[in-house]
Write a protein that holds these residues in place. Structure first.
Motif, PDB file in Angstrom:
ATOM      1  N   ILE A 282      55.105  44.714  18.473  1.00  0.00           N
ATOM      2  CA  ILE A 282      56.087  45.038  19.513  1.00  0.00           C
ATOM      3  C   ILE A 282      55.392  45.265  20.849  1.00  0.00           C
ATOM      4  N   ILE A 283      54.287  46.016  20.819  1.00  0.00           N
ATOM      5  CA  ILE A 283      53.548  46.268  22.057  1.00  0.00           C
ATOM      6  C   ILE A 283      52.957  44.976  22.604  1.00  0.00           C
ATOM      7  N   LEU A 284      52.526  44.073  21.732  1.00  0.00           N
ATOM      8  CA  LEU A 284      51.996  42.792  22.180  1.00  0.00           C
ATOM      9  C   LEU A 284      53.050  42.006  22.948  1.00  0.00           C
ATOM     10  N   PHE A 285      54.267  41.968  22.412  1.00  0.00           N
ATOM     11  CA  PHE A 285      55.321  41.236  23.108  1.00  0.00           C
ATOM     12  C   PHE A 285      55.696  41.902  24.424  1.00  0.00           C
ATOM     13  N   THR A 286      55.730  43.231  24.469  1.00  0.00           N
ATOM     14  CA  THR A 286      56.042  43.901  25.738  1.00  0.00           C
ATOM     15  C   THR A 286      54.929  43.667  26.756  1.00  0.00           C
ATOM     16  N   GLU A 287      53.674  43.662  26.298  1.00  0.00           N
ATOM     17  CA  GLU A 287      52.563  43.371  27.209  1.00  0.00           C
ATOM     18  C   GLU A 287      52.649  41.938  27.711  1.00  0.00           C
ATOM     19  N   THR A 288      53.016  41.012  26.825  1.00  0.00           N
ATOM     20  CA  THR A 288      53.129  39.614  27.227  1.00  0.00           C
ATOM     21  C   THR A 288      54.216  39.446  28.278  1.00  0.00           C
ATOM     22  N   PHE A 289      55.358  40.102  28.072  1.00  0.00           N
ATOM     23  CA  PHE A 289      56.432  39.987  29.050  1.00  0.00           C
ATOM     24  C   PHE A 289      56.100  40.706  30.357  1.00  0.00           C
ATOM     25  N   SER A 290      55.260  41.731  30.299  1.00  0.00           N
ATOM     26  CA  SER A 290      54.860  42.404  31.545  1.00  0.00           C
ATOM     27  C   SER A 290      53.837  41.582  32.323  1.00  0.00           C
TER      28      SER A 290
ATOM     29  N   ILE B  62      54.114  38.333  32.823  1.00  0.00           N
ATOM     30  CA  ILE B  62      54.808  37.236  33.503  1.00  0.00           C
ATOM     31  C   ILE B  62      54.923  37.481  35.005  1.00  0.00           C
ATOM     32  N   PRO B  63      55.336  38.663  35.469  1.00  0.00           N
ATOM     33  CA  PRO B  63      55.369  38.868  36.933  1.00  0.00           C
ATOM     34  C   PRO B  63      53.988  38.790  37.579  1.00  0.00           C
ATOM     35  N   LEU B  64      52.954  39.206  36.866  1.00  0.00           N
ATOM     36  CA  LEU B  64      51.604  39.099  37.424  1.00  0.00           C
ATOM     37  C   LEU B  64      51.190  37.642  37.601  1.00  0.00           C
ATOM     38  N   MET B  65      51.599  36.807  36.668  1.00  0.00           N
ATOM     39  CA  MET B  65      51.274  35.390  36.766  1.00  0.00           C
ATOM     40  C   MET B  65      52.046  34.702  37.895  1.00  0.00           C
ATOM     41  N   GLN B  66      53.248  35.154  38.164  1.00  0.00           N
ATOM     42  CA  GLN B  66      54.068  34.545  39.203  1.00  0.00           C
ATOM     43  C   GLN B  66      53.698  35.018  40.603  1.00  0.00           C
ATOM     44  N   ASP B  67      52.903  36.090  40.673  1.00  0.00           N
ATOM     45  CA  ASP B  67      52.556  36.685  41.958  1.00  0.00           C
ATOM     46  C   ASP B  67      51.694  35.760  42.803  1.00  0.00           C
ATOM     47  N   GLY B  68      50.815  34.998  42.205  1.00  0.00           N
ATOM     48  CA  GLY B  68      49.971  34.085  42.960  1.00  0.00           C
ATOM     49  C   GLY B  68      48.591  34.662  43.239  1.00  0.00           C
ATOM     50  N   ASN B  69      48.428  35.959  43.256  1.00  0.00           N
ATOM     51  CA  ASN B  69      47.134  36.592  43.496  1.00  0.00           C
ATOM     52  C   ASN B  69      46.509  36.970  42.159  1.00  0.00           C
ATOM     53  N   THR B  70      46.189  35.964  41.358  1.00  0.00           N
ATOM     54  CA  THR B  70      45.703  36.214  40.000  1.00  0.00           C
ATOM     55  C   THR B  70      44.198  36.121  39.884  1.00  0.00           C
ATOM     56  N   ASP B  71      43.481  35.967  41.001  1.00  0.00           N
ATOM     57  CA  ASP B  71      42.029  35.822  40.916  1.00  0.00           C
ATOM     58  C   ASP B  71      41.369  37.058  40.310  1.00  0.00           C
ATOM     59  N   HIS B  72      41.774  38.228  40.732  1.00  0.00           N
ATOM     60  CA  HIS B  72      41.153  39.459  40.262  1.00  0.00           C
ATOM     61  C   HIS B  72      41.827  40.006  39.003  1.00  0.00           C
ATOM     62  N   VAL B  73      43.085  39.690  38.809  1.00  0.00           N
ATOM     63  CA  VAL B  73      43.867  40.246  37.707  1.00  0.00           C
ATOM     64  C   VAL B  73      43.647  39.477  36.405  1.00  0.00           C
ATOM     65  N   ILE B  74      43.250  38.220  36.488  1.00  0.00           N
ATOM     66  CA  ILE B  74      43.166  37.386  35.290  1.00  0.00           C
ATOM     67  C   ILE B  74      42.147  37.920  34.286  1.00  0.00           C
ATOM     68  N   PHE B  75      41.051  38.507  34.764  1.00  0.00           N
ATOM     69  CA  PHE B  75      40.060  39.055  33.838  1.00  0.00           C
ATOM     70  C   PHE B  75      40.601  40.269  33.096  1.00  0.00           C
ATOM     71  N   LYS B  76      41.378  41.081  33.777  1.00  0.00           N
ATOM     72  CA  LYS B  76      41.993  42.242  33.115  1.00  0.00           C
ATOM     73  C   LYS B  76      43.024  41.797  32.090  1.00  0.00           C
ATOM     74  N   ILE B  77      43.775  40.778  32.431  1.00  0.00           N
ATOM     75  CA  ILE B  77      44.785  40.256  31.518  1.00  0.00           C
ATOM     76  C   ILE B  77      44.121  39.713  30.254  1.00  0.00           C
ATOM     77  N   LEU B  78      43.102  38.889  30.431  1.00  0.00           N
ATOM     78  CA  LEU B  78      42.414  38.311  29.282  1.00  0.00           C
ATOM     79  C   LEU B  78      41.742  39.387  28.436  1.00  0.00           C
ATOM     80  N   ASP B  79      41.177  40.387  29.088  1.00  0.00           N
ATOM     81  CA  ASP B  79      40.529  41.467  28.353  1.00  0.00           C
ATOM     82  C   ASP B  79      41.527  42.216  27.483  1.00  0.00           C
ATOM     83  N   ARG B  80      42.681  42.530  28.028  1.00  0.00           N
ATOM     84  CA  ARG B  80      43.695  43.254  27.263  1.00  0.00           C
ATOM     85  C   ARG B  80      44.217  42.427  26.098  1.00  0.00           C
ATOM     86  N   VAL B  81      44.417  41.135  26.310  1.00  0.00           N
ATOM     87  CA  VAL B  81      44.935  40.276  25.250  1.00  0.00           C
ATOM     88  C   VAL B  81      43.908  40.118  24.129  1.00  0.00           C
TER      89      VAL B  81
END
Length: 130
Positions: free
Chosen positions: A32-40, A42-61
């Motif tokens: 359940i937490i995995l799906f909520t994290e995945t849906f959270s 989505i807005p980060l991916m649509q933001d366009g400023n994913t250069d710095h955030v992508i490493f945090k996203i991949l680390d959490r996943v």
């Protein structure tokens, strides 16, 4: 004396069932937490400023999937997890940390030493378990 052994066996069976039930509940909660994290994400991916955030996203996943792997392995083996499986997961997590450590020499050194110690421990374990 037989009653004590029978009582101990029943108590052991109840504890084993409780452990498997707790692992199943933990697996459901992690899913359940995995799906909520995945849906959270989505807005980060649509933001366009994913250069710095992508490493945090991949680390959490990646961390989340390693926890899911442990839960699935424990459920498959009725609550038992082999030490070599946990050691290999630890090595993989440390390698992931080594890749993520960008230019921090102390963190790179400690991760490298920890990986080396885990590999030496696995070799010693395999040698003496034969």
């Amino acid at each position: 004396m037989k009653k004590i052994y029978k009582l101990a066996a029943n108590f052991s069976h109840i504890l084993r069932l409780c452990t498997i039930g707790a692992l199943a509940i933990l697996g459901i909660l992690l899913t359940i937490i995995l799906f909520t994290e995945t849906f959270s994400l989505i807005p980060l991916m649509q933001d366009g400023n994913t250069d710095h955030v992508i490493f945090k996203i991949l680390d959490r996943v990646i961390v989340f999937f390693s926890f899911m792997t442990i839960i699935i392995a424990a459920l498959k083996h009725h609550g038992r997890i082999a030490i070599d499986f946990l050691s290999s997961l630890g090595i993989m997590a440390l390698i992931r940390g080594l890749i993520a450590a960008h230019g921090q020499p102390y963190e790179i050194l400690t991760n490298s030493i920890a990986i080396l110690l885990l590999i030496i421990g696995m070799v010693i374990l395999k040698h003496f378990m034969k």
